[in-house]
Design an enzyme around this catalytic site. Structure first.
Site, short mmCIF file in Angstrom:
data_model
loop_
_atom_site.label_atom_id
_atom_site.label_comp_id
_atom_site.label_asym_id
_atom_site.label_seq_id
_atom_site.Cartn_x
_atom_site.Cartn_y
_atom_site.Cartn_z
N GLU A 108 -0.78 -12.95 4.78
CA GLU A 108 -2.02 -13.11 5.42
C GLU A 108 -3.38 -12.24 5.62
O GLU A 108 -3.45 -10.74 5.58
CB GLU A 108 -2.05 -14.05 6.77
CG GLU A 108 -3.33 -14.31 7.57
CD GLU A 108 -3.66 -14.91 9.06
OE1 GLU A 108 -2.56 -14.89 9.80
OE2 GLU A 108 -5.09 -15.86 8.82
N ARG A 117 11.25 -5.34 11.47
CA ARG A 117 9.60 -4.49 11.16
C ARG A 117 9.55 -3.72 11.41
O ARG A 117 10.66 -3.18 11.89
CB ARG A 117 8.81 -5.70 11.90
CG ARG A 117 8.82 -5.76 13.48
CD ARG A 117 7.73 -6.73 13.70
NE ARG A 117 6.49 -6.19 13.40
CZ ARG A 117 5.54 -7.59 12.97
NH1 ARG A 117 6.15 -7.88 13.15
NH2 ARG A 117 4.52 -6.78 12.49
N LYS A 148 -2.41 -6.68 13.54
CA LYS A 148 -3.86 -6.74 12.42
C LYS A 148 -4.84 -7.12 13.71
O LYS A 148 -6.08 -5.93 13.32
CB LYS A 148 -3.51 -7.52 11.91
CG LYS A 148 -2.89 -6.75 10.28
CD LYS A 148 -3.23 -8.15 9.35
CE LYS A 148 -1.67 -9.33 9.26
NZ LYS A 148 -2.24 -9.24 8.53
P1 ATP Z 1 0.33 -8.35 12.05
O1 ATP Z 1 1.71 -9.31 13.60
O2 ATP Z 1 0.13 -6.63 12.26
O3 ATP Z 1 -1.12 -9.54 11.96
P2 ATP Z 1 1.93 -10.55 10.27
O4 ATP Z 1 2.97 -10.63 10.14
O5 ATP Z 1 0.66 -11.51 11.00
O6 ATP Z 1 1.41 -9.14 10.68
P3 ATP Z 1 1.08 -10.89 7.50
O7 ATP Z 1 -0.25 -10.65 7.07
O8 ATP Z 1 1.66 -12.33 7.62
O9 ATP Z 1 0.90 -9.93 8.68
O10 ATP Z 1 2.00 -10.52 6.53
C1 ATP Z 1 2.79 -10.11 5.51
C2 ATP Z 1 4.19 -9.54 5.47
O11 ATP Z 1 4.38 -8.42 5.78
C3 ATP Z 1 5.08 -10.92 6.72
O12 ATP Z 1 6.33 -11.25 5.55
C4 ATP Z 1 5.78 -10.26 7.61
O13 ATP Z 1 6.97 -10.11 7.64
C5 ATP Z 1 5.46 -8.63 6.82
N1 ATP Z 1 5.29 -7.75 8.15
C6 ATP Z 1 4.28 -7.63 9.14
N2 ATP Z 1 4.30 -6.13 9.88
C7 ATP Z 1 5.34 -5.90 9.03
C8 ATP Z 1 6.37 -4.45 9.74
N3 ATP Z 1 5.69 -3.83 10.70
N4 ATP Z 1 7.36 -4.41 9.26
C9 ATP Z 1 7.72 -4.99 8.60
N5 ATP Z 1 7.33 -5.84 7.41
C10 ATP Z 1 5.84 -6.59 7.91
MG MG Z 2 2.01 -13.36 9.76
#
Ligand code: ATP
Ligand code: MG
Length: 578
Positions: free
Chosen positions: A46, A272, A282
């Site tokens: 995102e 994760r 984020k």
């Molecule tokens: P945050 O919770 O930090 O805002 P998010 O999951 O909302 O992160 P996205 O931009 O949606 O952020 O993430 C893109 C991809 O990265 C998704 O497939 C998510 O599952 C993966 N991802 C995000 N954080 C991690 C992590 N700590 N370890 C592994 N994969 C991750």
């Molecule tokens: Mg997400």
């Protein structure tokens, strides 16, 4: 397997490199069973912030699987929430993935590209009686949903007729209703044990200008509705996401079953990445940036890829780390020291050695002629003979590290002190004969003698001082600013705080120490931003973009492990020649 015709896929590697993790096992089985000729994966960020090290794990998994099995990986921006998304993030995400060493080829997509199709499918659901317009507000929807132990209650609008629903949906889309006043919901099961299946919201009314679609839309699809359908449109075979989406999988499958999608993707979840001394949400990273706790998304203390890059981490180190932590179904927290070790491993092989004195103490060599300059040959990288040597000027007035001298040393201090002899790396042995002080008693300079028979750092009589110090010739030194970075948080788990406080209470007040007036050897004057070197005995340092001509700025990426003990051990073991 028969040869595969595909677009954008890369040649399959001879053998899948990491068969063994459960995702790769699934992919290998699916290929063998002929479920798909090659895997199509996607990384779906995102664009509401910069990528962090957790994303790197997901990127390496998705792009890695595609590469190893001869498939392809799409980069798809999951841009369904315009109020938080920005073009700056779209750009930084692309730059960071490329920097990590991955390439999506022509397969760059945006969920917003599918808004038209997603909306058309929403009308399909309404027509088949599987979705309805609900006039409850967000709080009321939540309240009707029930809990894990109690079933939900149906919305009073659940049984609206198809015609009315269609009319209301079209008017939602046309902008006739205020933000938040209505939603489109799937009609599934208000008593379902999985809360995600209790008539989830598909569309909300939101007047926000989207970074790509502008003001074309005033209703936006929810993540759950957009994600799986985007996977379906793109022909994703293995939709890999993190464990918190496991409970969303039944809904993911429900949409795929109930819509005329061109392809049926499957979702798989892995754990994760969490790191000690680090926050990865984020929302928190954005707060640190917006409130000025750090200098920006690329502050070298941030766990963002931009921050790591600026600090001096290499893509190779991060990819190696991602490979080593592996892929599993069990959530865990990895010690950040492990990541630092991956960096040392990489840089030890590659980074040129240089000398830099961070807290200078002047040394005058009383028996070395004024105006005389010798060029000493120093090895660029003891791990790699092909990197050769460089010339380092040596003269009567030098700088050494202030902490390498003690006037009244305790027992285990082997470095310089009055009457003691030490080796200057690659140059000569020197002996301290006197100390100059200011009126406060602070040492301002050392008087030393040099043994001119020890040129190159070894003595014909075989004696070997216990310590080898780094040094810089005063007349030839490049003056620099050096930023010593430490962990941004001083607690292993920054989120563990006393009641009433938040993770910010664990910020490490000493995470940045800025040193001005550092003295670097001449060769470091030629560094360009991004260059990474080892300052001997101190650590790995990266030239920062704040550098100006003649006045470089260096960031400490990571210290050398156990610097002092190691140097001592090595000197002893090798009877060090230089
Ligand atoms: P945050 O919770 O930090 O805002 P998010 O999951 O909302 O992160 P996205 O931009 O949606 O952020 O993430 C893109 C991809 O990265 C998704 O497939 C998510 O599952 C993966 N991802 C995000 N954080 C991690 C992590 N700590 N370890 C592994 N994969 C991750
Ligand atoms: Mg997400």
């Amino acid at each position: 397997m028969a040869s595969q015709e595909k677009e954008g896929g890369e040649a399959r590697e001879a053998a899948p490199a990491r068969a063994g993790d459960f995702i790769r096992d699934i992919v290998a089985k699916d290929l063998e069973a002929g479920k798909c000729p090659f895997p199509v994966t996607r990384f779906p960020p995102e664009p509401n912030g910069y990528l962090h090290i957790g994303h790197a794990k997901s990127i390496c998994l998705n792009f890695g699987v595609a590469k190893e099995f001869g498939g392809r990986c799409h980069l798809r921006f999951d841009d369904t929430n315009p109020s938080k998304e920005e073009q700056e993030y779209v750009d930084s995400i692309q730059a960071d993935i490329r920097w990590l060493g991955w390439d999506w080829g022509g397969h760059l997509y945006f969920a917003s590209d599918y808004f038209g199709q997603l909306y058309a499918w929403a009308e399909d659901l309404v027509r088949s009686g599987k979705a309805y317009v609900c006039d409850l507000n967000a709080d009321e929807v939540r309240e009707h949903r029930g809990t894990l132990t109690q079933p939900g209650r149906p919305s009073p609008f659940r049984d609206r007729g198809v015609e009315e629903n269609l009319d209301l949906l079209r008017r939602m889309r046309a902008g006739e209703f205020p933000d938040g006043s209505r939603t489109l919901r799937a009609k599934i099961d208000m008593a379902h044990p999985n809360l995600n299946m209790r008539d989830p919201v598909l569309y909300r009314i939101l007047r926000a200008t989207h970074h790509r679609t502008g003001d074309d839309w005033c209703i936006y699809p929810m993540y759950d509705y957009a994600h799986g359908q985007s996977d379906a449109i793109e022909g994703i075979t293995h939709s890999i996401c993190t464990l918190e989406f496991e409970d969303h999988r039944p809904l993911y499958d429900w949409f795929v079953e109930n819509l005329p999608v061109p392809h049926k993707p499957h979702q798989y979840e892995f754990a994760r990445l969490n790191l000690t001394y680090t926050v990865m949400s984020k929302r928190k990273l954005l707060e640190l940036v917006q409130k000025g706790y750090v200098s920006g998304w690329d502050d070298p203390r941030m766990p963002t890829l931009a921050g790591f890059r600026r600090r001096g981490f290499t893509p190779e180190a991060i990819r190696s780390f991602a490979g080593k932590v592996g892929v599993s179904k069990a959530n865990s927290t990895v010690d950040v020291a492990y990541l630092e070790e991956c960096l040392r491993d990489d840089l030890n092989k590659r980074a040129p050695r240089r000398m830099a004195v961070l807290r200078p103490l002047k040394v005058v060599l009383e028996n070395y002629d004024e105006g005389r300059v010798e060029e000493m040959d120093l090895v660029n990288n003891p791990e790699d003979a092909s990197k050769g040597t460089r010339k380092v000027p040596f003269s009567r007035v030098l700088y050494i590290e202030r902490e390498d001298f003690m006037e009244d040393p305790p027992k285990k201090f082997f470095r310089l002190s009055p009457g003691r002899e030490v080796r200057l790396r690659g140059a000569y042995f020197i002996t301290c004969t006197g100390v100059e002080k200011d009126e406060r008693g602070e040492v301002t300079a050392l008087r030393c003698t040099v043994d001119l028979d020890t040129r190159g750092g070894s003595s014909p009589d075989g004696r070997s001082p216990k310590a080898t110090l780094h040094w810089v010739s005063a007349d030839h030194a490049v003056e620099a600013e050096v930023r010593l970075y430490d962990r941004l948080f001083s607690a292993e788990n920054p989120d563990r705080v006393p009641e009433g406080q938040d993770y910010k209470a664990n910020l490490n007040p000493d995470s940045l120490v800025t040193l001005a007036g550092c003295k670097l050897e001449k060769a470091l004057g030629d560094c360009a931003p991004g260059d990474i070197v080892q300052f001997e005995r101190l650590g790995y340092f990266c030239c920062d973009r704040d550098s100006t001509p003649g006045r470089p700025v260096f960031n400490r990426a990571v210290t050398l492990k156990d610097t002092w003990a190691r140097m001592q051990a090595k000197d002893k073991a090798e009877g060090l020649k230089r």
